[in-house]
Design a protein around this motif. Structure first.
Motif: not given
Length: 190
Positions: A38-52, A137-149
């Motif tokens: 999960k941490a690798r997946k999150m890091m890959n997503l956060e480092n991706s061009t589309s996320y930036k 942005w908040r919705l996407i970061t909520g999913f990336v950070e696994d925010d249950k709410e």
């Protein structure tokens, strides 16, 4: 009988059998591996061009008010550009995060933003307060950070968002038709 007393004594002392200990260790290792994936997946997503890209879109369009400024200066560009700039958000939500409910929520937010922006003069002012890029942005970061709410809220509203997309699309189409006929009427006067 003796094994029952021994087991009871072990349980009272908190001792476990070798089999239980192996099972617990296996479960712990599986959980560690799951968290690492999960941490690798999150890091890959956060480092991706589309996320930036979606981060900078949020920053410039909402934080620096580029969206309402464009709508005020060039009304047509201010209406069309946001509909094109939703593509990176959809790409991240649908292909990177792989969440249809999240994608529906993003599309719904952008349609609301587009609808508000279509209203002459009032829409440009209201666009300052309706920050669709920041919401997405908040919705996407909520999913990336696994925010249950956030995840639960988006998943619970998925059907509602689908219905809202249909209704908003109809309203936008009708407003577009009305504005087009008004502009044609004004153009025919000249």
């Amino acid at each position: 009988m003796r094994s029952t007393r021994r087991r009871e004594a072990q349980e009272e002392l908190g001792l476990t059998t070798l089999k239980e200990e192996k099972s617990m260790n296996k479960s712990i290792l599986q959980e560690i591996e799951r968290r690492e994936r999960k941490a690798r997946k999150m890091m890959n997503l956060e480092n991706s061009t589309s996320y930036k890209i979606i981060y900078y879109l949020k920053k410039y369009m909402d934080d620096y008010f580029l969206d309402p400024i464009l709508g005020f200066i060039a009304p047509f560009v201010g209406d069309v550009l946001p509909s094109l700039l939703v593509a990176p958000y959809i790409y991240v939500s649908l292909l990177k995060i792989r969440s249809i409910p999240l994608t529906l929520a993003i599309i719904c937010n952008m349609l609301i933003d587009w609808l508000i922006g279509m209203i002459p003069m009032f829409g440009d002012i209201a666009d300052v307060f309706n920050k669709a890029y920041k919401k997405n942005w908040r919705l996407i970061t909520g999913f990336v950070e696994d925010d249950k709410e956030t995840i639960q809220e988006v998943n619970n509203k998925a059907i509602f968002m689908g219905i809202m997309i249909f209704i908003l699309s109809l309203i936008i189409y009708l407003i577009y038709q009305i504005l087009a006929s008004i502009y044609e009427g004004i153009a025919s006067l000249f």
